[in-house]
Design an enzyme around this catalytic site. Structure first.
Site, PDB file in Angstrom:
ATOM      1  N   CYS A 100     -46.364  39.673 121.039  1.00 19.33           N
ATOM      2  CA  CYS A 100     -45.614  38.922 122.034  1.00 19.33           C
ATOM      3  C   CYS A 100     -46.558  38.384 122.998  1.00 19.33           C
ATOM      4  CB  CYS A 100     -44.715  40.182 122.848  1.00 19.33           C
ATOM      5  SG  CYS A 100     -43.542  40.958 121.928  1.00 19.33           S
ATOM      6  N   HIS A 139     -43.181  36.690 129.310  1.00 16.78           N
ATOM      7  CA  HIS A 139     -42.641  37.304 128.073  1.00 16.78           C
ATOM      8  C   HIS A 139     -41.182  37.921 128.392  1.00 16.78           C
ATOM      9  CE1 HIS A 139     -42.028  38.976 124.429  1.00 16.78           C
ATOM     10  NE2 HIS A 139     -42.401  40.333 124.660  1.00 16.78           N
ATOM     11  N   ASN A 145     -35.495  39.620 122.695  1.00 13.02           N
ATOM     12  CA  ASN A 145     -36.845  39.421 122.796  1.00 13.02           C
ATOM     13  C   ASN A 145     -37.302  38.716 121.221  1.00 13.02           C
ATOM     14  OD1 ASN A 145     -39.569  39.570 122.422  1.00 13.02           O
ATOM     15  ND2 ASN A 145     -39.591  41.847 122.824  1.00 13.02           N
TER      16      ASN A 145
END
Ligand code: ACO
Length: 328
Positions: free
Chosen positions: A113, A254, A284
């Site tokens: 990520c 993020h 996500n």
């Protein structure tokens, strides 16, 4: 030394949308649980014939079109991903061929990520060194291929998508890259990982039967680390480059969990309006969240020339990154 700037942002998400209502039919969960615990309502899922390189190529083409730059003018391609089409060749090679970037070199970057932050840090340094002029940084992940849709604790979180920044020398004084701060804390490796398929535990009938080719995570450990480290990395980069939190126009974090974002923002003293949150529609998407959120902020007129924008992410590894730019 040329100052790098982000000259275009392109994105691509697959058409198919998987809603919380759809997930209610697949696992023991509810729209209410998913929304209150994560902020996610829906996510996009790739078709069986769409791989990460396809998503990445579409996002790259969109960025190039917006910049009015031909693919043949790109010098380097960095594809940030944990879901490459294959172990090798690198997805960057597949994208280079798909978009016709005939003069580009490139490579894949695996930092989960935080991958996109590592990617833009690398690209900025290539431009500053004068090594390359036009660098495409692509964050692309097809998470649906490594998610266990019988595990309610992980399958509600992720989606598929891609985004790209074109990074090239700034033509205006003081506008562009300010600086980055990146870290690794490998002690967190066991909190979020895919157990099999690599050199440690190669694929076998047994690894498939034991569902070892999917994302495994300790959600609470990741949550706590992400909140703490997002704040710390932001404060470190601000301090390093002498920028005060109140000078930051927008934090583009993020998108792992809305609660992680809000907790980190609160600790930084940033009000809700100064933080981009679009996890509700995408989930996500790992390396793609930051360009997807940046595109949305630009479309909504939230970023103007001269604004200080702070990107931040924490990911599997653990990997940590924060990057400051004065928008050009
Ligand atoms: N639907 C309904 N119930 C669920 C679901 C679900 N989808 N998932 C878990 N539960 C249950 C659990 O079984 C547990 O039940 P129990 O109390 O009977 O045992 C209960 O909900 C609470 O579970 P917790 O794990 O304590 O829930 P929590 O509030 O921590 O939320 C979550 C879980 C959303 C995974 C959270 O920990 C999180 O977001 N962690 C970060 C993980 C992450 O973002 N990883 C992605 C990559 S890394 C990164 O991007 C930073």
């Amino acid at each position: 030394m040329p100052l790098p700037k982000i000259s275009a942002v392109g994105t691509f998400v697959p058409d198919h949308v998987l809603t919380n209502a759809d997930l209610e039919k697949m696992v023991d969960t509810s729209d209410e649980w998913i929304l209150t615990r994560t902020g996610i309502s829906e996510r996009h899922i790739a078709e069986p014939n769409e791989a990460t390189s396809d998503l990445a190529a579409r996002a790259a083409q969109s960025a190039l079109e917006r910049a009015g730059v031909a693919a043949s003018e790109v010098d380097a391609i960095i594809v940030c991903t944990v879901t490459p089409d294959m172990f090798f060749p690198a997805t960057a090679c597949l994208v280079q061929h798909k978009i016709g970037a005939t003069k580009a070199w490139g490579f894949d970057l695996s930092a989960a990520c935080a991958g996109f932050i590592y990617g833009i840090t690398t690209a900025a340094n290539l431009v500053m060194a004068g090594t390359n002029k036009r660098v495409l940084v692509i964050g692309a992940d097809t998470m649906s291929r490594i998610i266990d849709y019988t595990d309610r604790a992980t399958c509600v979180l992720f989606g598929d998508g891609a985004g790209a920044f074109l990074i090239e020398p700034s033509t205006e004084d003081g506008l562009g890259f300010i600086g980055s701060h990146n870290e690794i804390d490998g002690s967190g490796g066991g909190s979020l990982y895919m157990p099999a398929g690599g050199s440690k535990i190669p694929s076998s009938v047994e690894t498939v039967q034991k569902r070892m080719h999917y994302v495994h995570q300790d959600g609470q450990a990741v949550f706590k680390f992400a909140v703490r480290k997002t704040q710390e990395a932001c404060l470190t980069v601000l301090d390093k480059f002498n920028v005060k939190p109140e000078q930051v126009k927008l934090l583009v974090p993020h998108q792992a969990n809305q609660r992680i974002i809000l907790a980190a923002a609160e600790r930084l003293g940033l009000s809700r309006e100064r933080v981009v949150i679009n996890i509700g529609r995408f989930g996500n998407t790992t390396a793609a969240t930051i360009p997807l959120a940046t595109r949305e902020a630009l479309d909504q007129g939230k970023i103007e020339k001269g604004d200080i924008v702070l990107f931040a992410a924490v990911g599997a590894g653990f990997t940590v990154g924060a990057s400051l730019w004065r928008w050009a």
